[in-house]
Design an enzyme around this catalytic site. Structure first.
Site, mmCIF file in Angstrom:
data_model
loop_
_atom_site.group_PDB
_atom_site.id
_atom_site.type_symbol
_atom_site.label_atom_id
_atom_site.label_comp_id
_atom_site.label_asym_id
_atom_site.label_seq_id
_atom_site.Cartn_x
_atom_site.Cartn_y
_atom_site.Cartn_z
ATOM 1 C CB THR A 1 6.182 -15.080 47.852
ATOM 2 O OG1 THR A 1 5.470 -13.869 48.095
ATOM 3 C CG2 THR A 1 7.626 -14.382 47.821
ATOM 4 N N GLY B 1 -6.274 -6.791 31.239
ATOM 5 C CA GLY B 1 -4.534 -7.443 31.596
ATOM 6 C C GLY B 1 -3.659 -6.534 32.081
ATOM 7 N N GLY C 1 -2.366 -6.335 34.268
ATOM 8 C CA GLY C 1 -1.136 -6.965 35.775
ATOM 9 C C GLY C 1 -1.749 -6.704 36.610
ATOM 10 C CB SER D 1 -8.893 -6.034 35.569
ATOM 11 O OG SER D 1 -8.256 -7.083 35.115
ATOM 12 C CG ASP E 1 -3.404 -10.885 42.630
ATOM 13 O OD1 ASP E 1 -2.613 -10.647 43.222
ATOM 14 O OD2 ASP E 1 -4.108 -11.680 41.386
HETATM 15 C C1 GLA Z 1 -0.655 -13.162 39.638
HETATM 16 C C2 GLA Z 1 -1.467 -14.236 40.857
HETATM 17 C C3 GLA Z 1 -1.034 -13.992 42.560
HETATM 18 C C4 GLA Z 1 0.243 -14.066 42.515
HETATM 19 C C5 GLA Z 1 1.215 -12.903 41.528
HETATM 20 C C6 GLA Z 1 2.300 -13.370 41.506
HETATM 21 O O1 GLA Z 1 -0.886 -12.109 40.131
HETATM 22 O O2 GLA Z 1 -3.233 -14.042 40.647
HETATM 23 O O3 GLA Z 1 -1.335 -14.875 43.138
HETATM 24 O O4 GLA Z 1 0.998 -14.961 42.721
HETATM 25 O O5 GLA Z 1 0.446 -13.557 40.378
HETATM 26 O O6 GLA Z 1 3.383 -12.444 42.446
#
Ligand code: GLA
Length: 387
Positions: free
Chosen positions: A35, A124, A126, A129, A174
């Protein structure tokens, strides 16, 4: 950890005189996925795991990098005159990208540095890092050279470097979650205008459990950029019918009314996810504030279904972890987290169900996928700091 990185710094760079140690967390997103580049809401939190970095200013323009996570690589040398991305630079493209971004924003870096990193975020996975390294580098540049930038600026600079230096078209979630992290709180962020609010996560009798699929993925080679452009095209089509700037401005009703403007069924599903997920996130935070954790969990589950069926970013590994989790009594909610295509799931699990969760999900995953998943019971921590 401070002693460990300083000792290694000394071993690698000869001495540790003048070196300081810093930390930036990793993050997990509780709800609001894909989003953030659609002008919607996200609800991530910083973790107590993250990246430690020992750094010291140099007298010349040299940059010397060392990562304890890639010991075999030894020292990677570069210089402030060579802030260009390259394949050979490997992970050092992240700190270099942030240095490049500072200079792009008019903040000339006056001297080189020696930088040693040691992260305890699974690579890696998610759990961001790379964003952790970006925010850490920005924090270190501020601390060593006195640049006047806020933590929110550090998030934006990190994203700018990721978009323009490392060529991953990520949103702001992030870096923002990491730079603005607050212990025991998630961040309810409106990515349309970066207004945000901290929401206490008081999980009475339950914890956040992360299951790592161990399916490696890099955002750059995933379908991330493709999803993003599908949403952009859908937005343009909708803009022919209704005056909106982002998909996040639509609610479900408005989307249903205008969705025929999106000329392709796949793109319509992508846009539907972006709209519905944003509304789910708003409702999830309301539920949490009202103390209704059950409802929060239900919305997490619905988020996964939408990411699986409409956004199509899950895959058999994440689906197995989540669908096995749903079978277990005491699981309040479970979904994939982050970009998808591998990486991790996030679940809220009652304390007395955690052992059973890890055992049963782990067993079913190994039987179906052929290798093991890893499980982490995590805590929500603060943002970057000197340690
Ligand atoms: C990755 C991207 C974020 C976001 C997510 C999905 O982590 O770095 O900006 O788009 O995917 O929500």
């Amino acid at each position: 950890m401070k002693d460990t990185v300083l000792r290694k710094f000394q071993e690698v760079f000869g001495d540790a005189d003048g070196a300081k140690v810093f930390f930036a967390p990793g993050r997990v997103n509780l709800i609001g996925e894909h989003t953030d580049y659609n002008g919607g809401h996200v609800f991530p939190c910083a973790l107590t795991i993250g990246t430690y970095g020992a750094a010291r200013r140099r007298m010349d323009n040299k940059l010397r990098f060392y990562s304890m996570n890639f010991d075999g690589l030894g020292i990677t040398e570069s210089s402030l005159e060579d802030l260009t991305p390259s394949k050979e630079a490997g992970w050092t493209n992240y700190p270099k990208g942030v240095m490049w971004a500072f200079e792009q924003k008019g903040m000339k870096i006056p001297a080189g540095m020696d930088l040693l990193l040691n992260g305890n975020i699974p690579n890696g996975s998610g759990l961001s890092s790379s964003a952790s390294v970006e925010v850490l580098t920005g924090y270190i540049l501020r601390a060593l050279f006195g640049f006047e930038v806020s933590n929110q600026d550090l998030a934006l600079i990190g994203q700018f470097s990721e978009n323009n230096f490392n060529k991953v078209n990520c949103g702001i979630m992030d870096q923002f979650a990491i730079a603005m992290g607050k212990k025991d709180n998630a961040i309810f962020l409106d990515t349309a205008d970066l207004s945000y609010e901290y929401a206490p996560i008081a999980l009475k009798g339950a914890k956040i459990v992360i299951a790592c699929s161990n399916k490696k993925r890099g955002l750059g080679d995933s379908k991330y950029n493709e999803r993003r452009s599908e949403c952009e095209t859908a937005l343009e089509e909708l803009q022919g019918k209704i005056d909106i700037r982002t998909l996040g401005e639509l609610d479900e009703e408005a989307f249903e009314e205008y969705k025929a403007a999106v000329g392709d069924e796949v793109r319509r599903k992508r846009a539907k996810h972006a709209v519905y997920e944003n509304q789910r996130t708003i409702r999830a935070v309301e539920a949490l504030k009202a103390g209704d954790l059950e409802q929060f969990g239900q919305l997490m589950n619905a988020s996964h279904v939408s990411l699986r069926d409409d956004y199509e970013v899950t895959g058999v590994e994440l689906d197995t972890l989540v669908e096995e989790a749903w079978k277990i009594e005491g699981v309040i909610g479970s979904r994939m987290t982050g970009a998808g295509f591998g990486g991790c799931t996030v679940s809220i699990v009652k304390d007395d169900a955690i052992d059973r969760f890890i055992e049963q999900v782990g067993k079913a995953y190994r039987a179906k996928i052929g290798y093991a998943a890893d499980f982490y019971v995590v805590e929500i921590g603060d943002g970057p700091r000197e340690v």
